[in-house]
Design an enzyme around this catalytic site. Structure first.
Site, PDB file in Angstrom:
ATOM      1  N   GLY A 128       0.810  -1.502   0.096  1.00  0.00           N
ATOM      2  CA  GLY A 128       0.007  -0.341  -0.004  1.00  0.00           C
ATOM      3  C   GLY A 128       0.840   1.170   0.191  1.00  0.00           C
ATOM      4  N   SER A 130       1.697   3.632  -3.137  1.00  0.00           N
ATOM      5  CA  SER A 130       1.145   4.643  -4.517  1.00  0.00           C
ATOM      6  C   SER A 130       0.210   4.807  -3.994  1.00  0.00           C
ATOM      7  CB  SER A 130       1.143   3.450  -6.051  1.00  0.00           C
ATOM      8  OG  SER A 130       2.803   3.830  -6.421  1.00  0.00           O
ATOM      9  N   SER A 161      -0.249  -4.724  -6.569  1.00  0.00           N
ATOM     10  CA  SER A 161      -0.686  -6.072  -6.808  1.00  0.00           C
ATOM     11  C   SER A 161      -1.569  -6.909  -5.657  1.00  0.00           C
ATOM     12  CB  SER A 161       0.480  -6.369  -7.760  1.00  0.00           C
ATOM     13  OG  SER A 161       1.012  -5.940  -8.257  1.00  0.00           O
ATOM     14  N   GLU A 244      13.703  -3.707  -2.620  1.00  0.00           N
ATOM     15  CA  GLU A 244      12.164  -3.782  -4.342  1.00  0.00           C
ATOM     16  C   GLU A 244      13.067  -3.422  -5.042  1.00  0.00           C
ATOM     17  OE1 GLU A 244       8.393  -1.669  -5.439  1.00  0.00           O
ATOM     18  OE2 GLU A 244       9.005  -1.322  -3.624  1.00  0.00           O
TER      19      GLU A 244
END
Length: 369
Positions: A128, A130, A161, A244
């Site tokens: 959570g 963007s 996603s 990431e």
């Protein structure tokens, strides 16, 4: 640049273990290799088999149920999974960044609650981060969490996603309306089954649904589900993004297409050998940078600049793989992997931060030097 040291023996054994696993699953017809498998290839059974082999949480302390191995060992495993186009999306985010963040910043209670579920592949995480109208600018987060008696969250997240399959969400929210928008941000771990959470699908150009919009409408988050320090979310999330951005998914997402391209050239159907030679050299360089990221993580550092560099160059590499394939296959031709990669390519430069953000991170580090 000095060549990388030879990997330890257990790394070679891990590579072979993953090759045997993915080879068996393909032979049994249990999955078909694909591009973007870390986002689109969702199979809980596959993730749980990896978990049974100890291949999730590989770098985490043995005391937490992990494998106690270095990040270079995990790099070897993830390279093999991505090369095989294996369905790893169910555990990828939890293993890649949430677990390491909980280990670094989470309380002992949070670690005990969250880490076992990631290691067993029982917990599926979504990110959570963007938000609508914020683009890649995380400092523009408007989702707000307020006290007392725990936290109440209101706001919206987008391009999330696997939110429709997730058991938990990592959430970046504003907990203070500070003059400096980089201040007053806090990280949370949220149960996706909490009242007030709604998930709406976003179908992409391929016709697939893995993106979502998530709305938090007065969602309660217990006090102990704060990750790290209240108000220190910006510093922590920048560190987390090293996990990431610095992995092989930044240059191996289109590997299924690259193998098709190599086969096309080898069969004499396309003369793109010079371009393939250049792509191969670039791939070697990208792997070297990924190795540097892993070794710095093993040293307890946060390789922000190296990770940003890898993401920026990796995105360009994947785009060029598609362009070479376009010329090799010609108009009206091409494998399913080509179509899949082409339709997915608009997201390559955006996920994890736009190219301009990566360039700013690199330039800022150069200015410090």
């Amino acid at each position: 640049m000095k060549p990388a040291a030879s990997p330890p023996g257990d790394v070679a054994a891990l590579r072979q273990q993953v090759r045997e696993l993915t080879g068996r699953w393909r032979a049994e017809g249990r999955y078909v290799p694909r591009n973007d498998s870390w986002l689109r290839g969702f199979d809980l059974d596959f993730s749980r088999e990896l978990a049974s082999l100890g291949l999730i949480g590989l770098t985490w302390p043995v005391s937490c149920g992990g494998g106690g191995l270095p990040n270079v060992a995990r790099l070897a495993v993830t390279e093999e999974l991505l090369r095989a186009g294996a369905p790893v999306a169910a555990h990828w985010i939890g293993d890649r960044q949430i677990g390491p963040s909980v280990l670094r910043h989470g309380s002992s209670r949070l670690q005990a609650e969250i880490l076992p579920g990631i290691i067993s592949a029982d917990f599926v995480f979504c990110l959570g981060m963007s938000e609508p109208e914020a683009g890649s600018d995380l400092a523009s987060v408007r989702t707000f969490a307020a006290q007392p008696g725990g936290w109440r969250v209101r706001g919206r997240k987008i391009w999330t996603s696997a939110a429709h399959r997730a058991t938990h969400a990592y959430l970046l929210a504003r907990t203070e309306r500070a003059a400096d928008r980089h201040h007053g941000l806090t990280e949370f771990i949220v149960d996706m089954g909490s009242p007030g959470i709604s998930v709406s699908p976003i179908v992409d150009l391929t016709g697939e649904h893995h993106f979502n919009e998530v709305v938090f409408d007065d969602v309660f988050v217990p006090e102990h589900r704060v990750l790290g320090q209240v108000g220190q979310g910006w510093r922590q999330v920048v560190e987390q993004l090293s996990f990431e951005r610095g992995g092989p998914e930044r240059f191996l997402s289109s590997y299924a297409l690259l193998t098709d391209l190599l086969a096309e050239a080898k069969g004499g159907a396309a003369d793109v050998r010079a371009e393939l030679g250049e792509l191969t050299a670039r791939l070697g360089t990208l792997r070297r940078i990924a190795w540097q990221v892993a070794t710095r993580l093993d040293a307890g550092e946060a390789p922000v600049t190296e990770a940003a560099t890898l993401k920026y160059l990796g995105n360009a590499f994947e785009a060029d793989v598609i362009e070479v394939a376009r010329r090799a296959f010609g108009a009206g031709r091409g494998s399913p992997a080509f179509r899949e990669a082409l339709l997915a390519s608009p997201g390559f430069s955006l996920r994890g931060g736009a190219a301009e953000v990566m360039l700013a991170l690199m330039a800022r580090q150069e200015a410090v030097r």
